[in-house]
Design a protein around this motif. Structure first.
Motif, PDB file in Angstrom:
ATOM      1  N   MET A   1       0.561  -9.681  15.796  1.00  0.00           N
ATOM      2  CA  MET A   1       1.886  -9.404  16.321  1.00  0.00           C
ATOM      3  C   MET A   1       2.836  -9.140  15.161  1.00  0.00           C
ATOM      4  O   MET A   1       2.815  -9.842  14.166  1.00  0.00           O
ATOM      5  CB  MET A   1       2.350 -10.584  17.166  1.00  0.00           C
ATOM      6  CG  MET A   1       3.740 -10.452  17.719  1.00  0.00           C
ATOM      7  SD  MET A   1       3.974  -8.931  18.630  1.00  0.00           S
ATOM      8  CE  MET A   1       4.440  -9.502  20.195  1.00  0.00           C
ATOM      9  N   ALA A   2       3.651  -8.162  15.286  1.00  0.00           N
ATOM     10  CA  ALA A   2       4.623  -7.804  14.249  1.00  0.00           C
ATOM     11  C   ALA A   2       5.706  -8.875  14.118  1.00  0.00           C
ATOM     12  O   ALA A   2       6.016  -9.577  15.074  1.00  0.00           O
ATOM     13  CB  ALA A   2       5.269  -6.463  14.588  1.00  0.00           C
ATOM     14  N   THR A   3       6.252  -8.994  12.918  1.00  0.00           N
ATOM     15  CA  THR A   3       7.400  -9.876  12.691  1.00  0.00           C
ATOM     16  C   THR A   3       8.562  -9.028  12.202  1.00  0.00           C
ATOM     17  O   THR A   3       8.356  -7.959  11.624  1.00  0.00           O
ATOM     18  CB  THR A   3       7.090 -10.961  11.636  1.00  0.00           C
ATOM     19  OG1 THR A   3       6.735 -10.329  10.414  1.00  0.00           O
ATOM     20  CG2 THR A   3       5.962 -11.860  12.082  1.00  0.00           C
ATOM     21  N   SER A  92      -1.498  -4.164  11.028  1.00  0.00           N
ATOM     22  CA  SER A  92      -2.469  -3.108  10.729  1.00  0.00           C
ATOM     23  C   SER A  92      -1.750  -1.766  10.588  1.00  0.00           C
ATOM     24  O   SER A  92      -0.598  -1.621  11.015  1.00  0.00           O
ATOM     25  CB  SER A  92      -3.511  -3.000  11.844  1.00  0.00           C
ATOM     26  OG  SER A  92      -2.889  -2.547  13.044  1.00  0.00           O
ATOM     27  N   GLU A  93      -2.446  -0.799  10.007  1.00  0.00           N
ATOM     28  CA  GLU A  93      -1.904   0.564   9.959  1.00  0.00           C
ATOM     29  C   GLU A  93      -1.705   1.098  11.373  1.00  0.00           C
ATOM     30  O   GLU A  93      -0.707   1.755  11.658  1.00  0.00           O
ATOM     31  CB  GLU A  93      -2.839   1.503   9.184  1.00  0.00           C
ATOM     32  CG  GLU A  93      -2.705   1.448   7.702  1.00  0.00           C
ATOM     33  CD  GLU A  93      -3.467   2.563   6.998  1.00  0.00           C
ATOM     34  OE1 GLU A  93      -3.678   3.644   7.598  1.00  0.00           O
ATOM     35  OE2 GLU A  93      -3.844   2.351   5.841  1.00  0.00           O
ATOM     36  N   GLY A 119       1.638  -1.171  -2.736  1.00  0.00           N
ATOM     37  CA  GLY A 119       0.473  -1.669  -2.020  1.00  0.00           C
ATOM     38  C   GLY A 119       0.674  -1.853  -0.530  1.00  0.00           C
ATOM     39  O   GLY A 119       0.068  -2.742   0.064  1.00  0.00           O
ATOM     40  N   ALA A 120       1.520  -1.030   0.051  1.00  0.00           N
ATOM     41  CA  ALA A 120       1.783  -1.140   1.488  1.00  0.00           C
ATOM     42  C   ALA A 120       1.758   0.238   2.139  1.00  0.00           C
ATOM     43  O   ALA A 120       1.855   1.266   1.468  1.00  0.00           O
ATOM     44  CB  ALA A 120       3.139  -1.791   1.728  1.00  0.00           C
ATOM     45  N   TYR A 121       1.635   0.243   3.433  1.00  0.00           N
ATOM     46  CA  TYR A 121       1.792   1.423   4.275  1.00  0.00           C
ATOM     47  C   TYR A 121       3.205   1.299   4.814  1.00  0.00           C
ATOM     48  O   TYR A 121       3.522   0.338   5.525  1.00  0.00           O
ATOM     49  CB  TYR A 121       0.748   1.352   5.387  1.00  0.00           C
ATOM     50  CG  TYR A 121       0.625   2.552   6.278  1.00  0.00           C
ATOM     51  CD1 TYR A 121       0.420   3.827   5.755  1.00  0.00           C
ATOM     52  CD2 TYR A 121       0.665   2.407   7.656  1.00  0.00           C
ATOM     53  CE1 TYR A 121       0.261   4.916   6.594  1.00  0.00           C
ATOM     54  CE2 TYR A 121       0.507   3.492   8.507  1.00  0.00           C
ATOM     55  CZ  TYR A 121       0.303   4.752   7.964  1.00  0.00           C
ATOM     56  OH  TYR A 121       0.149   5.835   8.801  1.00  0.00           O
ATOM     57  N   TYR A 137       3.174  -2.335   6.466  1.00  0.00           N
ATOM     58  CA  TYR A 137       1.907  -3.064   6.552  1.00  0.00           C
ATOM     59  C   TYR A 137       1.450  -3.324   5.127  1.00  0.00           C
ATOM     60  O   TYR A 137       1.270  -2.401   4.339  1.00  0.00           O
ATOM     61  CB  TYR A 137       0.838  -2.277   7.315  1.00  0.00           C
ATOM     62  CG  TYR A 137      -0.519  -2.921   7.194  1.00  0.00           C
ATOM     63  CD1 TYR A 137      -0.743  -4.174   7.749  1.00  0.00           C
ATOM     64  CD2 TYR A 137      -1.540  -2.308   6.499  1.00  0.00           C
ATOM     65  CE1 TYR A 137      -1.976  -4.806   7.609  1.00  0.00           C
ATOM     66  CE2 TYR A 137      -2.764  -2.927   6.360  1.00  0.00           C
ATOM     67  CZ  TYR A 137      -2.975  -4.167   6.909  1.00  0.00           C
ATOM     68  OH  TYR A 137      -4.188  -4.792   6.757  1.00  0.00           O
ATOM     69  N   ASP A 138       1.231  -4.578   4.785  1.00  0.00           N
ATOM     70  CA  ASP A 138       0.861  -5.005   3.434  1.00  0.00           C
ATOM     71  C   ASP A 138      -0.653  -5.021   3.302  1.00  0.00           C
ATOM     72  O   ASP A 138      -1.328  -5.833   3.945  1.00  0.00           O
ATOM     73  CB  ASP A 138       1.452  -6.397   3.184  1.00  0.00           C
ATOM     74  CG  ASP A 138       1.211  -6.903   1.785  1.00  0.00           C
ATOM     75  OD1 ASP A 138       0.554  -6.210   0.973  1.00  0.00           O
ATOM     76  OD2 ASP A 138       1.697  -8.013   1.480  1.00  0.00           O
TER      77      ASP A 138
END
Length: 143
Positions: A1-3, A92-93, A119-121, A137-138
């Motif tokens: 779940m996104a934060t 996730s991506e 280092g992230a998307y 997204y890390d």
């Protein structure tokens, strides 16, 4: 779940502001990155090079207050009243793509989702209601 977490923009006052927030809320900075430490940072003026590119202060359980300085030399302009974004950290991506694309409908993509040097998307947009969003997204979560 996104934060989600607030992301604040300042005109050269990020470090000062976050030192205040640290004194109020306690804790230690999770991250402090200056523009001089980014790709192309060596091309910035000495004044801009030491400004804050990203800072993060944990507040409570799993919440972060984050911020950056705006740089006129990079075409950025601070407008008080819209000098904040909502940062969404995804799992996730695929989740990043879903959230980013849904928020972008009728809005304006400021920076498309792409692999970032830290280092992230990552991508930035303004939704059709004028709210600014940062979707992140890390990749280090995969390690």
């Amino acid at each position: 779940m996104a934060t989600i977490n607030p992301y604040l923009n300042f005109e050269g006052k990020t470090e000062e502001a976050f030192n205040l927030y640290k004194s109020v809320f306690g804790g230690e900075f999770q991250a402090v990155q200056r523009f001089k430490d980014t790709p192309g940072g060596d091309e910035l003026s000495a004044e801009d090079a030491v400004k804050i590119m990203h800072i993060s202060l944990p507040i409570g359980s799993g919440n972060f207050l984050m911020g950056t300085d705006t740089l006129e030399s990079m075409g950025q302009k601070l407008n008080v009243g819209d000098n904040f974004s909502i940062s969404v950290t995804t799992e996730s991506e695929a989740e990043s793509d879903r959230i980013f694309n849904a928020l972008a409908v009728g809005g304006e993509i400021i920076m498309p989702l792409e692999k970032a040097f830290w280092g992230a998307y990552f991508g930035m947009l303004k939704d059709r209601f004028g709210i600014q969003w940062l979707v992140n997204y890390d990749y280090t979560k995969d390690k």
